[in-house]
Design an enzyme around this catalytic site. Structure first.
Site, short mmCIF file in Angstrom:
data_model
loop_
_atom_site.label_atom_id
_atom_site.label_comp_id
_atom_site.label_asym_id
_atom_site.label_seq_id
_atom_site.Cartn_x
_atom_site.Cartn_y
_atom_site.Cartn_z
N THR A 145 108.49 66.79 27.17
CA THR A 145 107.22 67.32 27.65
C THR A 145 106.03 66.63 26.96
O THR A 145 105.99 66.53 25.74
CB THR A 145 107.15 68.83 27.34
N GLU A 146 105.09 66.17 27.77
CA GLU A 146 103.86 65.55 27.28
C GLU A 146 104.13 64.31 26.41
O GLU A 146 103.33 63.93 25.58
CB GLU A 146 102.99 66.53 26.48
N LEU A 147 105.29 63.71 26.60
CA LEU A 147 105.74 62.57 25.79
C LEU A 147 105.72 62.88 24.29
O LEU A 147 105.48 62.00 23.47
CB LEU A 147 104.92 61.31 26.07
N TRP A 299 101.10 62.13 24.61
CA TRP A 299 100.26 61.24 25.42
C TRP A 299 98.90 61.86 25.74
O TRP A 299 98.21 61.37 26.61
CB TRP A 299 101.01 60.80 26.68
N SER A 347 104.24 74.23 29.12
CA SER A 347 103.15 73.83 28.21
C SER A 347 101.77 74.08 28.81
O SER A 347 100.81 74.32 28.08
CB SER A 347 103.29 72.35 27.85
#
Lengths: 395, 397
Positions: A145-147, A299, A347
């Site tokens: 998730t979200e890098l 990211w 998230s």
């Protein structure tokens, strides 16, 4: 040789409704079905269907030379099934081309990696199962998730049988190094790292329609020139972005589809360029070096850290409360409760509570379905309290 | 730049935001080297030491006109007050007084030297018009509230309305304290939007805050209402929300600070709702007492039906108090770290009050971010924008 690797993130959260104090103990519907349907319909029309159609056309036209990778969250898949089954069909069709790869991630697009490894692993398994069931594939590449990434994540991914992980090619982890090579995790020998070329990715994802940008307007030949310059000093160009870039964040009337339509042809005009799916790139290139990353990178925003989700007291306390319930939710054996608890881990719910509005903050505001971060916190906490009440009643 | 400014109320004789705003603006202007001649009604009990300190600067001079005028008075309260001040001779009605003030303004305008006339709210508009006739200087009217705000749109006084409209028509420029007020002026007074500039009010942030705690210390959480008890401020919605909150939370006290024509109604209503032991009436507060009230509060509620600007939420925020603010307000255009409500939505108001009381992280985040946000406000910025309006107009003359 330059291998261009497109990876698109496909995700929609189950947005929660304005759940008031007075709903606690009285109302069981946490999610805003109407808003979720509307958004799904809108994004389907503006992005998912037209972009899938275009990608399919490009793959067919280019005779297997154009390839892309997708990561689709369980939350998006469920909402496709509920509200827009034709989107799911179009992804299935893409999966049959052999030019499309699907990545692994948490089913719920959650931050569970940071709070509960057990829950994290379960969600990755759930996602694996969904990929098997819907696309008959077994993901070999993992994207968190979200890098969100650090050494420990590489270790987890290794344990779960993946052979590469995606991460942000952030300056502070790379230093003088280039994101245009394949790296390796310091602590997990079998895990290669694919790093996002954030400059080129963001040129498309964020700056494409930006009139004040000195490169505006961005054209396919211009972008291909930039990709060509990597020849001789890099192997891969990792273009990682939200799929909603096409048609939703960057609008059709700004030319984003025209750009995408011409880009593969322009890039392949250079004989040393090619497109690869991520696992092909991992197979093709040896890692040039090991990266030792202790602190978490993501990211998001200029900081490339966790502050968009866990930057204020509301966010940290809400997520703490949520994961404190893990044992009792699981012990209750109540399926609905478990499912709701997991949907609340997405998230986005914490992103909506972000109050650092003032710089890249504008992006946050655009995506926030609530009046303010404070309102989203109130609704979220009220739901937590309702769930606690339900748990008590289970006993 | 020399300004002939017509007022209203001024600290310490002030019953609301108008006085606070004029005080802040005058100070801001003097910092920007604007010479202000301030024409004020002289109240019988006026002009205490604090006032002398405020204006002891060479940039501001004061002209007084004897009157018992106060901006929020209706005719009845005017009569009561004038009876008390019977030793002096005053006009028979509030409107006579407005006319008298406007007459006296003529002489002042003739004697004074100035570049621009700046009037605050309807009571001074006639004075401004007269001054403009005599000296042929640009007239700026500053709208802090309209008759529609004061009455909630019900039973507006046609005479007041006509004075407001005359003032707006005669003015070279209009300053509105918010976009909310600008829209009101455009829609209700049929004024062209190009004529109206928005200049938001502010607050002067004091670095050295007395961190001492006051008063009821304190097993109960305190929810504060601070404002006149009039239709415009929505104190009735505040107590209906109190009732609803008290059904779910017991250790809460509601403090109502202010007086006004709805005071009796509100007191009776509180008794009728059976929450008299939970609602405290602090009366009209001034100066340090206002500060104390904020310091005590766990959350501040502005439940106004129609609030042209609304400085009190800024004051609350500067005291680290989380604020819940009516969407029908000017202040909601300039702050983000607050909770917004519709004044009529009792459920939502009480939902938000309870949430702030229950969830410490919410309270803390609102309070910390609100405090940072309010630091950025300054009356000097408000003054700067007024000076821009002056400059646009003096060129024409």
């Amino acid at each position: 040789m330059v291998s261009v690797c497109f990876y698109f993130q496909v995700h929609q959260p189950f947005r929660i409704r304005k759940y008031s104090i007075f709903d606690i103990g009285n109302a069981n519907d946490y999610f805003d079905a109407q808003k979720n349907t509307q958004i799904m319909q809108k994004v389907t029309k503006k992005c998912y269907l037209p972009t899938n159609k275009l990608i399919l056309e490009l793959i067919n036209k280019m005779d297997g030379k154009f390839k892309v990778s997708y990561s689709i969250t369980g939350m998006a898949l469920e909402q496709f099934q509920m509200y827009m089954p034709e989107v799911l069909d179009s992804f299935k069709e893409l999966s049959k081309t052999k030019c499309v790869e699907f990545l692994g991630e948490t089913y719920h697009h959650s931050l569970s990696f940071l709070y509960s490894k057990d829950e994290f692993m379960e969600q990755v398994k759930m996602h694996n199962n969904a990929m098997k069931k819907l696309f008959n594939c077994k993901p070999k590449i993992f994207r968190n998730t979200e890098l969100i990434y650090n050494n420990e994540l590489a270790n987890c991914a290794e344990k779960m049988g993946f052979n590469a992980v995606l991460a942000e090619g952030a300056d502070h982890i790379l230093g003088w190094r280039s994101p245009n090579f394949v790296y390796k995790a310091k602590t997990a020998d079998n895990i290669k790292l694919l790093l996002k070329n954030y400059k080129l990715s963001d040129d498309i994802a964020f700056r494409f329609s930006e009139k004040s940008w000195k490169e505006f307007p961005l054209t396919a030949p211009k972008f291909s020139q930039w990709v060509n310059t990597v020849n001789g000093n890099g192997n891969v160009v990792n273009l990682f972005m939200d799929y909603e870039t096409f048609g939703e964040h960057q609008w059709e009337d700004k030319g984003i589809f025209e750009f995408l339509k011409h880009l593969p042809f322009e890039i392949l005009k250079h004989q040393d360029n090619e497109f690869l799916m991520l696992s092909e790139a991992v197979k093709k290139y040896d890692a040039v070096e090991k990266l030792d990353i202790h602190n978490v990178v993501s990211w998001a925003d200029v900081e490339r850290d966790l502050s968009a989700w866990l930057g204020n007291k509301m966010q940290t306390s809400a997520i703490k409360e949520l994961y404190l319930m893990e044992a009792s939710v699981k012990a209750s054996g109540n399926k609905t409760l478990l499912e709701n608890w997991r949907k609340l881990q997405t998230s986005d719910h914490f992103y909506y509570m972000c109050t650092k509005w003032f710089n890249d903050g504008d992006v946050h505001k655009y995506f926030n379905p609530y009046e303010s971060p404070y309102d989203s916190f109130i609704a979220f906490m009220n739901i937590i309290h309702d769930m606690k009440l339900k748990l008590k009643n289970e006993l | 730049m020399k300004v002939l400014m017509f007022g209203w109320e001024f600290p310490p004789v002030s019953s609301g935001g108008l006085g606070t705003a004029c005080y802040g603006l005058t100070k801001g202007l003097s910092k920007k080297n604007v010479q202000v001649t301030l024409v004020l009604p002289e109240y019988p009990e006026n002009m205490k030491a604090e006032f002398a300190r405020i204006i002891s600067t060479s940039m501001i001079s004061i002209k007084k006109i004897s009157t018992v005028l106060s901006p929020y008075m209706n005719s009845r309260s005017y009569l009561e007050k004038s009876k008390r001040a019977a030793s002096k001779i005053y006009g028979d009605t509030l409107f006579d007084e407005v006319r008298r003030y406007a007459e006296a303004a003529k002489k002042i305008a003739a004697d004074e030297d100035f570049d621009v006339i700046h009037c605050h709210d309807w009571m001074t508009f006639k004075a401004g018009i007269n001054a403009k006739k005599i000296k042929k200087k640009p007239l700026i009217v500053h709208v802090h509230a309209t008759e529609f705000d004061r009455t909630g749109g019900n039973g507006i006084n046609p005479y007041v309305y006509s004075i407001e409209k005359d003032g707006m028509n005669s003015a070279d420029s209009i300053i509105a304290v918010s976009n909310y007020t600008k829209q009101m002026i455009v829609e209700k007074y049929n004024i062209s939007p190009e004529k109206i500039s928005i200049v938001h009010n502010a607050i002067d942030f004091e670095q050295e805050k007395d961190s001492e705690s006051y008063g009821i210390k304190k097993n109960d959480k305190i929810v504060l209402f601070l404002g006149r008890l009039t239709l415009q401020k929505g104190p009735d919605y505040f107590i209906y929300a109190a009732k609803k909150v008290l059904e779910h939370e017991s250790n809460v006290k509601f403090v109502i600070a202010g007086n006004g024509d709805m005071e009796h109604f509100i007191i009776e209503k509180v008794a009728e709702l059976g929450i008299a032991d939970k609602v405290l009436f602090a009366g009209f507060l001034q100066g340090i007492e206002v500060e104390k009230a904020y310091k005590m509060a766990d959350v501040y509620v502005l439940s106004s039906v129609s609030e042209p600007f609304g400085i009190t939420p800024l004051e609350a925020m500067s005291n680290n108090v989380p604020v819940i603010v009516s969407k029908n307000s000017g202040v909601s255009e300039v702050i983000r770290h607050c909770l917004l409500i519709d004044f009529w939505d009792i459920n939502d108001i009480s939902n938000k009050i309870i949430s702030v009381l229950r969830y410490a992280p919410l309270r803390e985040t609102l309070s910390e971010n609100g405090f940072c946000e309010v630091k950025k406000f300054s009356w000097t910025d408000t003054a700067k924008k007024c000076i821009e309006v002056y400059n646009q107009n003096t060129k024409k003359y």
